[in-house]
Design an enzyme around this catalytic site. Structure first.
Site, mmCIF file in Angstrom:
data_model
loop_
_atom_site.group_PDB
_atom_site.id
_atom_site.type_symbol
_atom_site.label_atom_id
_atom_site.label_comp_id
_atom_site.label_asym_id
_atom_site.label_seq_id
_atom_site.Cartn_x
_atom_site.Cartn_y
_atom_site.Cartn_z
ATOM 1 N N ASP A 1 0.853 -1.184 0.000
ATOM 2 C CA ASP A 1 0.000 0.000 0.000
ATOM 3 C C ASP A 1 0.894 1.241 0.000
ATOM 4 O O ASP A 1 1.643 1.477 0.952
ATOM 5 C CB ASP A 1 -0.875 -0.054 1.256
ATOM 6 N N ASP B 1 -5.207 7.451 -6.283
ATOM 7 C CA ASP B 1 -5.573 8.847 -6.007
ATOM 8 C C ASP B 1 -6.503 8.943 -4.801
ATOM 9 O O ASP B 1 -6.250 9.688 -3.850
ATOM 10 C CB ASP B 1 -6.228 9.432 -7.258
ATOM 11 N N TYR C 1 -6.879 3.498 -16.000
ATOM 12 C CA TYR C 1 -6.517 4.097 -17.296
ATOM 13 C C TYR C 1 -6.101 3.059 -18.324
ATOM 14 O O TYR C 1 -5.827 3.390 -19.471
ATOM 15 C CB TYR C 1 -5.434 5.155 -17.124
ATOM 16 N N SER D 1 -0.928 4.803 -14.549
ATOM 17 C CA SER D 1 -1.813 4.534 -15.695
ATOM 18 C C SER D 1 -2.187 3.066 -15.892
ATOM 19 O O SER D 1 -2.931 2.743 -16.813
ATOM 20 C CB SER D 1 -1.239 5.084 -17.013
ATOM 21 N N ASN E 1 -5.880 12.405 -11.176
ATOM 22 C CA ASN E 1 -6.589 12.820 -12.381
ATOM 23 C C ASN E 1 -6.362 14.325 -12.531
ATOM 24 O O ASN E 1 -5.873 14.985 -11.617
ATOM 25 C CB ASN E 1 -8.075 12.435 -12.336
#
Length: 169
Positions: A10, A34, A126, A122, A24
Site C-alpha cells: 500500500d 488517487d 486508465y 496509468s 486525475n
C-alpha cells in the site's frame, strides 16, 4: 545512479520523502491510488490541491506534468501529483507516460527529496498494459538524471510486482 526497489503493498503506508500520486487532472481526488492517498493523507492534501486549482492550474494539471503538495497525515513530506495518460490502441502515448516519471523526479529534485515512492502509473483504471507500463517506468527512471537516491515502486498486487520484477532483470 538511482537505486530502484520493488515493494508489494500500500503506497499510503510507505516511508519516503515523497509519494507520487497517480492523479486525475482535476487534482481533487478520485479512485484507485488517487482516492487512497487523499483518504489516508486527510483534508490537507485536498486543500492544497484546491489552492493549486485556484492559482496555477485552473483548467487542471495537464497529462504528463507533475506538481507537489503537502503529504498531510501520510508518512512522507510531500505528495507529487502526476496525471498519467489513458492507454490507447490507436495512439502511442508512451512519451506522456514516461513524462510522468521524469516530471515527478524533476519535482522531487526541486523539493530536495532523496527517496520517492511511485505507483504503477496509468496501469489501473486508465488501462495501460501492466508489462508495458513497467517497462516504461523502469527505463525512464534509469535514464533520468536525478538527485533522488532511491525510487521505490510500490505495487498493489502480485501481478504488478511480477511485471516490474521482470523489467528489473
Amino acid at each position: 545512479m538511482v537505486r530502484i526497489t520493488l515493494v508489494q503493498g500500500d503506497i499510503t503506508r510507505q516511508h519516503a520523502d515523497a509519494i507520487v500520486n497517480a492523479a486525475n487532472s482535476s487534482l481533487l481526488g478520485g479512485g484507485g491510488v488517487d482516492g487512497a492517498i487523499h483518504r489516508a493523507g486527510g483534508p490537507e492534501i485536498l486543500d492544497a490541491c484546491r489552492d493549486l486549482r485556484a492559482s496555477h492550474y485552473g483548467k487542471g494539471l495537464p497529462t504528463g506534468r507533475a506538481v507537489a503538495t503537502t503529504a498531510g497525515r501520510l508518512q512522507a513530506r510531500w505528495v507529487i501529483h502526476t496525471v498519467g495518460p489513458v492507454w490507447s490502441a490507436e495512439e502511442d502515448r508512451s512519451e506522456l507516460l514516461a513524462s510522468c516519471y521524469r516530471e515527478s523526479l524533476r519535482v522531487a529534485d526541486e523539493l530536495g527529496a532523496r527517496t520517492v515512492a511511485f505507483p504503477a502509473i496509468s496501469t489501473g483504471i486508465y488501462g495501460w498494459p501492466m508489462e508495458d507500463g513497467a517497462r516504461i517506468a523502469i527505463e525512464t527512471v534509469r535514464q533520468t538524471e536525478t538527485s533522488v537516491e532511491e525510487v521505490g515502486f510500490v505495487l498493489f498486487d502480485g501481478r504488478a510486482y511480477e511485471a516490474f520484477a521482470a523489467q528489473m532483470e
